[in-house]
Design a protein around this motif. Structure first.
Motif, short mmCIF file in Angstrom:
data_model
loop_
_atom_site.label_atom_id
_atom_site.label_comp_id
_atom_site.label_asym_id
_atom_site.label_seq_id
_atom_site.Cartn_x
_atom_site.Cartn_y
_atom_site.Cartn_z
N TYR A 77 0.84 -1.20 0.00
CA TYR A 77 0.00 0.00 0.00
C TYR A 77 0.87 1.24 0.00
O TYR A 77 2.06 1.21 0.35
CB TYR A 77 -0.91 0.04 1.23
CG TYR A 77 -1.98 -1.03 1.26
CD1 TYR A 77 -3.15 -0.90 0.51
CD2 TYR A 77 -1.82 -2.17 2.04
CE1 TYR A 77 -4.13 -1.88 0.54
CE2 TYR A 77 -2.80 -3.15 2.09
CZ TYR A 77 -3.95 -3.01 1.32
OH TYR A 77 -4.91 -3.98 1.35
N THR A 104 -3.32 0.87 -3.70
CA THR A 104 -3.04 -0.56 -3.56
C THR A 104 -2.09 -0.95 -4.68
O THR A 104 -2.40 -0.77 -5.86
CB THR A 104 -4.33 -1.39 -3.63
OG1 THR A 104 -5.19 -1.00 -2.55
CG2 THR A 104 -4.02 -2.87 -3.50
N GLY A 163 -4.06 -1.86 5.19
CA GLY A 163 -4.80 -0.99 4.30
C GLY A 163 -5.31 0.29 4.94
O GLY A 163 -5.79 1.18 4.23
#
Length: 382
Positions: A32, A49, A78
Motif C-alpha cells: 500500500y 493498492t 490498508g
C-alpha cells in the motif's frame, strides 16, 4: 507503464484527477501507499493498492478537508494513519479506512510536541502494524508509538541529542537508525533499540569530525547507503558500506554529479548477504527537473533514465526480480506504476583504473545480527 482506474466519484470532488501536493509513502512490504491528493483547500487522503494485478487508488475524504501539513503513513492492513497539527504543538492521530462509499475514522489520541513543526513521522515500520513519531527538542529526542499500541500514543524512547532521519535496520521494527547531533558536534548515525527502552549504540563514525548520516539500509544484504563529508570536509558525498563490516566505506565517483543532487530512494530486496548485487534507485534533481538513476555497488557506472510523466518524485520500490516500479499520476492516468529495468552493462575497458576513493576504516557496530535471534546475555535497559 501500467495505469489504473481510480475508484472515484464524479465531478470536482475527490474523484477529480488532480495530482496531490504531499509526499508519497509506501509500506515496507510494498502493498500500500498513501498521499495527500486534491488541490487548493480541497485536500484529502488517498490510498493506493500496489500488490494486485493493477494498481488502484481509493480516496478517503472526510467532511473537513486535510491541511497541507498533515502527516501520513499507510499500514499493512490498508488503513492510513493521519497526524494533524492542533493548536500549534499538539498532534492528533487517527486511522482512516474505507467503509463502502464512506470513510471510517478511528481516533487514537494526541502527542504534545516541544515546538511547532518539531514532530515528524518515521518511515513505515517493517512489521506493518506499528507507526512511530519523532519529537525533536532542544537537548533530547523522544520516540512515540502512535499506532499499534494498546492504549493510544505512548513514549517508547528518549534519546539524548537532536536527531533527524530514521532508517529501519531489521525486519521486525526493533532496531532504528537515527542521525544524532550532540552538543553542536558532528552528526553521527546511531542505532536505537526500541525493545530496550531506546538503548543507543554507535553505528557510523568514519572519522572523528565527519558528519556521517545513514540514508537507506537493506536488512537482507546489509547494504548501507551513507552521506558523509569524510572524503572532502564541508562537501557531502554519497557512499556505501555493509552493516557489521569493518571494510572501508566507498564513495563511488559515478554517484558524484557536479550539477545535480543524488539521493537514494529504494534498494532491491532479496539479495541475502550479497550487498554488491543490490540494485539501488536514485533520485537526481537539477535545474532541468528530476529523473532516475539506477546503480549497483558492483558497477562503476550509474545509469540515468527519464522518469515517467507525473512521477511522484522521490518514491519507488524494487521487486526481488530487479524491476524498479515508479508511481505516477497525471490527469489522464491518475494512478499508475511505471516499470524500469536496468540497462545492460557494457564491458569495461581493460585499462580502467579504480576511481573510488576509500574513506578511513569506519567504526561500524552491528547492534543486532540480522536474520538471527535478538541479542542475548544483556541486561534490560531501564
Amino acid at each position: 507503464m501500467t495505469a489504473c482506474a481510480i475508484e472515484t466519484t464524479t465531478g470536482d470532488g475527490p474523484g477529480s484527477p488532480a495530482v496531490g501536493p504531499g509526499a508519497f509513502t509506501i509500506t515496507a512490504n510494498g502493498a500500500y501507499a498513501a498521499r495527500l491528493a486534491g488541490s487548493g483547500d480541497a485536500l484529502y487522503v488517498e490510498r493506493w493498492t500496489l500488490d494486485g494485478p493493477e494498481p488502484y487508488a481509493v480516496p478517503l475524504p472526510l467532511a473537513q478537508p486535510e491541511e497541507p501539513g498533515a502527516l501520513l503513513t499507510p499500514l499493512a492492513d490498508g488503513r492510513v494513519l493521519v497526524g494533524r497539527a492542533v493548536d500549534g504543538r499538539r498532534y492528533a492521530f487517527s486511522l482512516l479506512y474505507p467503509t463502502g462509499p464512506d470513510t471510517g475514522e478511528l481516533s487514537l489520541g494526541s502527542v504534545q510536541a516541544p515546538a511547532p513543526g518539531a514532530l515528524t513521522l518515521l518511515p513505515p515500520s517493517p512489521d506493518g502494524i506499528c507507526a512511530y513519531a519523532m519529537c525533536v527538542g532542544p537537548d533530547t529526542t523522544t520516540l512515540w508509538l502512535v499506532a499499534g499500541g494498546a492504549f493510544g500514543p505512548e513514549q517508547v524512547a528518549e534519546v539524548r541529542g537532536r536527531c533527524t532521519g530514521g532508517v529501519w535496520l531489521d525486519r521486525t521494527g526493533r532496531m532504528l537508525a537515527l542521525d544524532r547531533q550532540l552538543d553542536g558536534g558532528p552528526v553521527k548515525a546511531v542505532a536505537v533499540d526500541l525493545e530496550r527502552g531506546g538503548e543507543v549504540t554507535p553505528l557510523l563514525q568514519i572519522t572523528e569530525d565527519s558528519h556521517d548520516r545513514l540514508l537507506l539500509a537493506d536488512p537482507d544484504s546489509g547494504l548501507l547507503l551513507i552521506r558523509s563529508d569524510a572524503p572532502s570536509p564541508g562537501h557531502d558525498r554519497l557512499g556505501w558500506g555493509v552493516l557489521g563490516s569493518l571494510l572501508p566505506v566507498r564513495f563511488p565517483e559515478c554517484l558524484r554529479l557536479d550539477d545535480a543532487a543524488v539521493t537514494p530512494i529504494a534498494v532491491q530486496p532479496g539479495q541475502v548477504l550479497m550487498p554488491e548485487n543490490c540494485g539501488v534507485a536514485l533520485r537526481i534533481d537539477a535545474m532541468a527537473g528530476s529523473w532516475v538513476g539506477m546503480w549497483r555497488p558492483s558497477s562503476r557506472r550509474m545509469h540515468q533514465l527519464a522518469a515517467p510523466a507525473g512521477w511522484l518524485a522521490g518514491s519507488g520500490l524494487w521487486t526481488a526480480a530487479g524491476v524498479l516500479r515508479l508511481p505516477y499520476a497525471t490527469p489522464g492516468a491518475p494512478c499508475g506504476l511505471a516499470s524500469l529495468t536496468e540497462p545492460a552493462e557494457t564491458p569495461a575497458e581493460p585499462a580502467a583504473a579504480e576511481t573510488e576513493p576509500l574513506a578511513p576504516e569506519p567504526k561500524v557496530c552491528r547492534p543486532v545480527p540480522l536474520q538471527q535471534a535478538p541479542l542475548t546475555n544483556r541486561k534490560s535497559a531501564g
